[in-house]
Scaffold this active site. Structure first.
Site, PDB file in Angstrom:
ATOM      1  N   ASN A 153      39.879  -0.282  11.332  1.00  0.00           N
ATOM      2  CA  ASN A 153      40.560  -0.456  10.053  1.00  0.00           C
ATOM      3  C   ASN A 153      40.549  -1.956   9.679  1.00  0.00           C
ATOM      4  O   ASN A 153      39.871  -2.753  10.328  1.00  0.00           O
ATOM      5  CB  ASN A 153      41.995   0.070  10.178  1.00  0.00           C
ATOM      6  CG  ASN A 153      42.466   0.714   8.891  1.00  0.00           C
ATOM      7  OD1 ASN A 153      42.338   0.112   7.816  1.00  0.00           O
ATOM      8  ND2 ASN A 153      43.005   1.916   8.973  1.00  0.00           N
ATOM      9  N   ASN A 177      49.621  -1.357   6.253  1.00  0.00           N
ATOM     10  CA  ASN A 177      50.464  -1.405   5.050  1.00  0.00           C
ATOM     11  C   ASN A 177      51.576  -0.361   5.007  1.00  0.00           C
ATOM     12  O   ASN A 177      52.287  -0.257   4.026  1.00  0.00           O
ATOM     13  CB  ASN A 177      49.579  -1.278   3.804  1.00  0.00           C
ATOM     14  CG  ASN A 177      48.569  -2.408   3.739  1.00  0.00           C
ATOM     15  OD1 ASN A 177      48.913  -3.570   3.953  1.00  0.00           O
ATOM     16  ND2 ASN A 177      47.311  -2.069   3.499  1.00  0.00           N
ATOM     17  N   THR A 178      51.692   0.449   6.064  1.00  0.00           N
ATOM     18  CA  THR A 178      52.833   1.346   6.196  1.00  0.00           C
ATOM     19  C   THR A 178      53.622   0.824   7.394  1.00  0.00           C
ATOM     20  O   THR A 178      53.136   0.900   8.527  1.00  0.00           O
ATOM     21  CB  THR A 178      52.368   2.805   6.424  1.00  0.00           C
ATOM     22  OG1 THR A 178      51.699   3.251   5.242  1.00  0.00           O
ATOM     23  CG2 THR A 178      53.544   3.724   6.710  1.00  0.00           C
ATOM     24  N   SER A 218      46.618   1.729   9.551  1.00  0.00           N
ATOM     25  CA  SER A 218      46.819   0.985   8.314  1.00  0.00           C
ATOM     26  C   SER A 218      47.916  -0.039   8.550  1.00  0.00           C
ATOM     27  O   SER A 218      48.976   0.293   9.097  1.00  0.00           O
ATOM     28  CB  SER A 218      47.235   1.918   7.175  1.00  0.00           C
ATOM     29  OG  SER A 218      47.745   1.121   6.117  1.00  0.00           O
ATOM     30  N   PHE A 274      49.003   3.444   1.242  1.00  0.00           N
ATOM     31  CA  PHE A 274      48.761   4.903   1.163  1.00  0.00           C
ATOM     32  C   PHE A 274      49.171   5.508  -0.190  1.00  0.00           C
ATOM     33  O   PHE A 274      49.858   6.518  -0.245  1.00  0.00           O
ATOM     34  CB  PHE A 274      49.504   5.660   2.271  1.00  0.00           C
ATOM     35  CG  PHE A 274      48.914   5.531   3.650  1.00  0.00           C
ATOM     36  CD1 PHE A 274      47.661   4.980   3.857  1.00  0.00           C
ATOM     37  CD2 PHE A 274      49.615   6.009   4.757  1.00  0.00           C
ATOM     38  CE1 PHE A 274      47.123   4.869   5.141  1.00  0.00           C
ATOM     39  CE2 PHE A 274      49.095   5.909   6.045  1.00  0.00           C
ATOM     40  CZ  PHE A 274      47.852   5.340   6.233  1.00  0.00           C
ATOM     41  N   LYS A 286      41.420   6.671  14.240  1.00  0.00           N
ATOM     42  CA  LYS A 286      41.011   5.381  13.654  1.00  0.00           C
ATOM     43  C   LYS A 286      41.966   4.284  14.083  1.00  0.00           C
ATOM     44  O   LYS A 286      43.174   4.362  13.829  1.00  0.00           O
ATOM     45  CB  LYS A 286      40.964   5.490  12.129  1.00  0.00           C
ATOM     46  CG  LYS A 286      40.451   4.213  11.464  1.00  0.00           C
ATOM     47  CD  LYS A 286      40.064   4.451  10.033  1.00  0.00           C
ATOM     48  CE  LYS A 286      39.584   3.213   9.327  1.00  0.00           C
ATOM     49  NZ  LYS A 286      39.176   3.474   7.939  1.00  0.00           N
ATOM     50  N   ASN A 295      43.841  -5.771   0.893  1.00  0.00           N
ATOM     51  CA  ASN A 295      44.589  -4.735   0.169  1.00  0.00           C
ATOM     52  C   ASN A 295      45.898  -4.453   0.875  1.00  0.00           C
ATOM     53  O   ASN A 295      46.003  -4.537   2.096  1.00  0.00           O
ATOM     54  CB  ASN A 295      43.741  -3.459   0.014  1.00  0.00           C
ATOM     55  CG  ASN A 295      43.948  -2.464   1.135  1.00  0.00           C
ATOM     56  OD1 ASN A 295      44.927  -1.704   1.145  1.00  0.00           O
ATOM     57  ND2 ASN A 295      43.052  -2.482   2.115  1.00  0.00           N
TER      58      ASN A 295
HETATM   59  C1  LIG Z   1      40.991  -0.997  -0.938  1.00  0.00           C
HETATM   60  C2  LIG Z   1      40.920  -0.392   0.431  1.00  0.00           C
HETATM   61  C3  LIG Z   1      41.635   0.758   0.724  1.00  0.00           C
HETATM   62  C4  LIG Z   1      41.573   1.339   1.996  1.00  0.00           C
HETATM   63  N1  LIG Z   1      42.269   2.474   2.247  1.00  0.00           N
HETATM   64  C5  LIG Z   1      42.141   3.087   3.476  1.00  0.00           C
HETATM   65  C6  LIG Z   1      42.774   4.319   3.735  1.00  0.00           C
HETATM   66  O1  LIG Z   1      43.438   4.902   2.886  1.00  0.00           O
HETATM   67  N2  LIG Z   1      42.636   4.858   4.973  1.00  0.00           N
HETATM   68  C7  LIG Z   1      41.883   4.266   5.962  1.00  0.00           C
HETATM   69  O2  LIG Z   1      41.769   4.823   7.056  1.00  0.00           O
HETATM   70  N3  LIG Z   1      41.243   3.099   5.719  1.00  0.00           N
HETATM   71  C8  LIG Z   1      41.346   2.510   4.517  1.00  0.00           C
HETATM   72  N4  LIG Z   1      40.685   1.335   4.261  1.00  0.00           N
HETATM   73  C9  LIG Z   1      39.913   0.697   5.365  1.00  0.00           C
HETATM   74  C10 LIG Z   1      38.442   1.067   5.322  1.00  0.00           C
HETATM   75  O3  LIG Z   1      38.239   2.435   5.507  1.00  0.00           O
HETATM   76  C11 LIG Z   1      37.664   0.294   6.405  1.00  0.00           C
HETATM   77  O4  LIG Z   1      38.129   0.700   7.675  1.00  0.00           O
HETATM   78  C12 LIG Z   1      37.819  -1.215   6.285  1.00  0.00           C
HETATM   79  O5  LIG Z   1      37.868  -1.611   4.936  1.00  0.00           O
HETATM   80  C13 LIG Z   1      36.671  -1.964   6.972  1.00  0.00           C
HETATM   81  O6  LIG Z   1      35.411  -1.632   6.408  1.00  0.00           O
HETATM   82  P1  LIG Z   1      34.690  -2.543   5.288  1.00  0.00           P
HETATM   83  O7  LIG Z   1      34.689  -3.951   5.812  1.00  0.00           O
HETATM   84  O8  LIG Z   1      33.320  -1.961   5.155  1.00  0.00           O
HETATM   85  O9  LIG Z   1      35.500  -2.396   4.063  1.00  0.00           O
HETATM   86  C14 LIG Z   1      40.749   0.739   2.993  1.00  0.00           C
HETATM   87  C15 LIG Z   1      40.015  -0.416   2.688  1.00  0.00           C
HETATM   88  C16 LIG Z   1      40.096  -0.980   1.429  1.00  0.00           C
HETATM   89  C17 LIG Z   1      39.276  -2.212   1.140  1.00  0.00           C
END
Ligand SMILES: Cc1cc2nc3c(=O)[nH]c(=O)nc-3n(C[C@H](O)[C@H](O)[C@H](O)COP(=O)(O)O)c2cc1C
Length: 363
Positions: A243, A174-175, A172, A113, A214, A109
């Site tokens: 993350n 992406n910022t 993140s 934000f 985080k 992704n």
């Molecule tokens: C579509 C998407 C959006 C995410 N948005 C955020 C976010 O806004 N803030 C954040 O701290 N992590 C965000 N994450 C990261 C997740 O919280 C997590 O740390 C990461 O996906 C690893 O866990 P997973 O393998 O179970 O998905 C996002 C992940 C995905 C897939």
């Protein structure tokens, strides 16, 4: 429910764009049709002064705007983290910006934000005030903010009366530039100001809210040493590891692997668990750690705990396994705890920490 979802629901959802499918899942949760309740005292844990019915939470990013925290907990999650929320609403990057890597059970992704901002989420959380259930608020900075640290401080102040805990998300990918906040000096400055805002609000309200940080899984040993040192030098309540990753190492499929953004799901499991165990070794046994990255079963959930996690979270597992997954994991954890012959899951923490920490962080 997971089996049914994988046979029918997933096929239908995967015909949609990933972001449309996500919107549909939020709508299904709002309808209140999905629920699974169970509580096993062997899974109950107290972390940072909060009592969790079980250690599995929904990770940030699924419920960015605090629309369905209570519905998520009804699915079996022991807690919900909403956000990332920035002070002002922002639209994020152009679509498409979420991509499925089906062969790898992964997602890339580059949302950036996208969220409705503090005010909209605050109003939703006001409406659930007084309800039970642990709801953490994940806070971040607007992309074009002139003072990023001030945005985190604003998040603490805005949500202090409503958040069970806070997560300062500085990881993140992406910022642009956000991850620079993980560097030693910037992190010291961020934590001083964020934790001062927390302490001021605690003094006024008489309630001390935990603050977690985080971090990314794309750090060197030296980077981890710096973060551990700074974390221990401040009254931080815990770390969330991790993350999404910028690495593409070990992917088997070909579709969408070239997309820019953060990778999550199964391929992140190994890397994020190694980083978690290394960090546990560096910070010692007292600092709470929430393990995230690639959890999609009771076995992977328990592996994170044995590597050093007090609590765990998942997001991408839901995309592939559906709404039955949290209930299935919680039930599976109960069985595993029984099989291990311990009274509480907490006793299993760190059991495999040294083995995981000895591994090198993949390139
Ligand atoms: C579509 C998407 C959006 C995410 N948005 C955020 C976010 O806004 N803030 C954040 O701290 N992590 C965000 N994450 C990261 C997740 O919280 C997590 O740390 C990461 O996906 C690893 O866990 P997973 O393998 O179970 O998905 C996002 C992940 C995905 C897939």
């Amino acid at each position: 429910m997971s089996g049914l979802f994988e046979t029918f629901g997933r096929r239908a959802l995967f015909t949609l764009d990933a972001e449309q499918a996500h919107g549909l899942s939020i709508a299904a949760l709002k309808s209140g049709l999905l629920s699974c309740g169970s509580s096993d005292p062997a899974l109950a844990v107290t972390v940072a002064g909060l009592s969790f019915p079980n250690p599995l939470g929904i990770a940030a990013g699924y419920d960015k705007n605090a629309e369905v925290p209570d519905e998520l907990m009804k699915l079996g999650f022991g807690f919900a983290e909403v956000g990332t929320l920035t002070p002002l609403p922002q639209t994020g990057n152009p679509r498409p910006r979420i991509f499925r890597l089906i062969e790898d059970r992964a997602v890339i992704n580059r949302l950036g934000f996208n969220n409705e901002g503090h005010e909209a989420a605050f109003q939703r959380l006001v409406r659930r005030a007084g309800k039970s259930g642990i709801v953490g608020v994940n806070i971040g900075a607007n992309k074009d903010s002139a003072d990023r640290i001030a945005d985190y401080v604003a998040g603490i102040r805005r949500f202090y009366s409503l958040a069970s805990y806070f997560t300062a998300n500085i990881s993140s990918p992406n910022t642009p530039g956000l991850r620079d906040l993980q560097a030693r000096e910037s992190l010291g400055l961020l934590l001083s100001q964020v934790l001062k805002a927390r302490d001021d609000a605690a003094a006024k309200s008489g309630v001390v809210r935990p603050v977690f940080l985080k971090i990314a899984p794309d750090l060197t040993e030296e980077g981890l040493d710096d973060i551990a040192a700074i974390a221990l030098a401040h009254p931080l309540d815990g770390l969330i590891i991790s993350n999404t990753t910028l690495s593409r190492t070990g992917l088997r499929g070909t579709k969408n692997t070239g997309e820019a953004g953060g990778l999550s799901g199964a391929p992140l499991f190994e890397r994020s668990t190694i980083v978690l165990a290394k960090m546990r070794q560096k910070v010692g046994p007292a600092l709470p750690i929430i393990g995230v990255g690639g959890i999609d079963s009771a076995d992977t959930a328990l592996a994170k705990i044995k590597a050093g996690a007090d609590l765990i979270q998942l997001y991408t597992g839901l995309v592939y396994r559906g709404p039955g997954l949290p209930g299935e994991i919680v039930k599976g954890l109960s069985q595993l705890v029984k099989r291990e012959g311990v009274k509480n899951i907490r006793e299993l923490r760190d059991r495999d920490m040294e083995r995981w920490a000895a591994k090198a962080i993949p390139l």
